[in-house]
Motif scaffolding. Structure first.
Motif, PDB file in Angstrom:
ATOM      1  N   UNK A 120      17.030  29.866  -6.917  1.00 36.14           N
ATOM      2  CA  UNK A 120      16.300  29.709  -8.171  1.00 36.14           C
ATOM      3  C   UNK A 120      16.458  28.268  -8.631  1.00 36.14           C
ATOM      4  N   UNK A 121      15.337  27.622  -8.896  1.00 34.69           N
ATOM      5  CA  UNK A 121      15.352  26.255  -9.413  1.00 34.69           C
ATOM      6  C   UNK A 121      14.751  26.275 -10.809  1.00 34.69           C
ATOM      7  N   UNK A 122      15.546  25.847 -11.780  1.00 35.19           N
ATOM      8  CA  UNK A 122      15.132  25.855 -13.172  1.00 35.19           C
ATOM      9  C   UNK A 122      14.143  24.717 -13.436  1.00 35.19           C
ATOM     10  N   UNK A 123      13.370  24.810 -14.527  1.00 38.55           N
ATOM     11  CA  UNK A 123      12.490  23.688 -14.886  1.00 38.55           C
ATOM     12  C   UNK A 123      13.303  22.393 -14.960  1.00 38.55           C
ATOM     13  N   UNK A 124      12.771  21.356 -14.345  1.00 33.79           N
ATOM     14  CA  UNK A 124      13.436  20.060 -14.333  1.00 33.79           C
ATOM     15  C   UNK A 124      14.392  19.845 -13.183  1.00 33.79           C
ATOM     16  N   UNK A 125      14.690  20.869 -12.392  1.00 35.44           N
ATOM     17  CA  UNK A 125      15.598  20.724 -11.256  1.00 35.44           C
ATOM     18  C   UNK A 125      14.834  20.277 -10.018  1.00 35.44           C
ATOM     19  N   UNK A 126      15.124  19.084  -9.497  1.00 36.65           N
ATOM     20  CA  UNK A 126      14.404  18.614  -8.308  1.00 36.65           C
ATOM     21  C   UNK A 126      14.834  19.381  -7.062  1.00 36.65           C
ATOM     22  N   UNK A 127      13.843  19.686  -6.215  1.00 39.23           N
ATOM     23  CA  UNK A 127      14.128  20.391  -4.969  1.00 39.23           C
ATOM     24  C   UNK A 127      13.133  19.969  -3.895  1.00 39.23           C
ATOM     25  N   UNK A 128      13.628  19.975  -2.664  1.00 36.43           N
ATOM     26  CA  UNK A 128      12.850  19.575  -1.490  1.00 36.43           C
ATOM     27  C   UNK A 128      12.930  20.718  -0.483  1.00 36.43           C
ATOM     28  N   UNK A 129      11.907  21.562  -0.506  1.00 33.37           N
ATOM     29  CA  UNK A 129      11.895  22.768   0.320  1.00 33.37           C
ATOM     30  C   UNK A 129      11.257  22.503   1.680  1.00 33.37           C
ATOM     31  N   UNK A 130      11.315  23.519   2.513  1.00 36.75           N
ATOM     32  CA  UNK A 130      10.639  23.532   3.821  1.00 36.75           C
ATOM     33  C   UNK A 130      11.162  22.472   4.784  1.00 36.75           C
ATOM     34  N   UNK A 131      12.468  22.247   4.749  1.00 38.84           N
ATOM     35  CA  UNK A 131      13.066  21.273   5.657  1.00 38.84           C
ATOM     36  C   UNK A 131      13.732  21.970   6.835  1.00 38.84           C
ATOM     37  N   UNK A 132      13.691  21.295   7.980  1.00 36.23           N
ATOM     38  CA  UNK A 132      14.331  21.764   9.200  1.00 36.23           C
ATOM     39  C   UNK A 132      14.913  20.565   9.925  1.00 36.23           C
ATOM     40  N   UNK A 133      16.126  20.697  10.418  1.00 35.00           N
ATOM     41  CA  UNK A 133      16.753  19.604  11.152  1.00 35.00           C
ATOM     42  C   UNK A 133      15.935  19.216  12.371  1.00 35.00           C
ATOM     43  N   UNK A 134      15.286  20.209  13.000  1.00 32.86           N
ATOM     44  CA  UNK A 134      14.489  19.926  14.191  1.00 32.86           C
ATOM     45  C   UNK A 134      13.105  19.392  13.833  1.00 32.86           C
ATOM     46  N   UNK A 135      12.715  19.548  12.563  1.00 30.82           N
ATOM     47  CA  UNK A 135      11.401  19.064  12.147  1.00 30.82           C
ATOM     48  C   UNK A 135      10.265  19.986  12.533  1.00 30.82           C
ATOM     49  N   UNK A 136      10.593  21.194  12.969  1.00 31.97           N
ATOM     50  CA  UNK A 136       9.517  22.119  13.350  1.00 31.97           C
ATOM     51  C   UNK A 136       9.939  23.552  13.046  1.00 31.97           C
ATOM     52  N   UNK A 137       8.969  24.436  13.092  1.00 37.08           N
ATOM     53  CA  UNK A 137       9.210  25.842  12.820  1.00 37.08           C
ATOM     54  C   UNK A 137       8.335  26.327  11.677  1.00 37.08           C
ATOM     55  N   UNK A 138       8.369  27.628  11.476  1.00 38.72           N
ATOM     56  CA  UNK A 138       7.583  28.263  10.425  1.00 38.72           C
ATOM     57  C   UNK A 138       8.501  29.196   9.666  1.00 38.72           C
ATOM     58  N   UNK A 139       8.325  29.242   8.375  1.00 34.26           N
ATOM     59  CA  UNK A 139       9.059  30.171   7.526  1.00 34.26           C
ATOM     60  C   UNK A 139       8.036  30.950   6.700  1.00 34.26           C
TER      61      UNK A 139
END
Length: 157
Positions: free
Chosen positions: A123-142
């Motif tokens: 859960x990210x509250x209003x004003x909380x910065x977040x960077x989603x959809x990251x993968x160390x390999x740089x690929x994949x689907x979630x």
């Protein structure tokens, strides 16, 4: 940021607003995993949820965002992802509003990360910065369900 597993909601200590969303029968992990892509059809609520697949990328290619009018509940339905975030709020951060209530941070400083697998949420509250959809390999689907909970439901938190 608050995190937990959808099948263990009573152990997370969620505020009532988030518990009222995630504890609904149509928001069980099994029902969400079977739901069609698109907006989850839920009647008479102030919040909404979008379900779908998303392509993972390396951290360097992903944008950092925050919202002012909504809290995000990001729930993984299948696959795995890493989300980078920071507990510092964004009042003094330079950002561009790309869409209504979608602010992209120009020079993010994200000191923390969380790895999510099926059933895990953050859960990210209003004003909380977040960077989603990251993968160390740089690929994949979630496959994810992203709930948008309006500020009006969060009063008193």
């Amino acid at each position: 940021m608050i995190s937990g597993h959808l099948n263990q909601l009573n152990r997370v200590g969620l505020p009532a607003a988030f518990m009222s969303v995630l504890s609904r029968p149509e928001c069980s992990l099994e029902r969400l995993q079977q739901a069609a892509d698109g907006r989850l059809p839920v009647e008479a609520t102030d919040w909404f949820c979008h379900i779908g697949d998303a392509q993972l990328q390396s951290r360097e290619l992903r944008h950092t965002e925050f919202h002012q009018q909504f809290a995000d509940i990001q729930l993984v339905l299948s696959g795995e992802e890493t989300i980078y975030f920071d507990s510092a709020y964004t009042q003094a951060v330079e950002a561009d509003e790309k869409k209504p209530d979608l602010f992209i941070v120009k020079a993010p400083q994200l000191r923390q990360q969380i790895h999510l697998a099926a059933g895990d949420f953050a859960v990210f509250m209003p004003g909380e910065p977040h960077q989603a959809l990251c993968s160390a390999s740089g690929r994949g689907v979630v496959r994810k369900a992203v709930f948008k909970v309006p500020l009006s439901m969060l009063e008193g938190l």
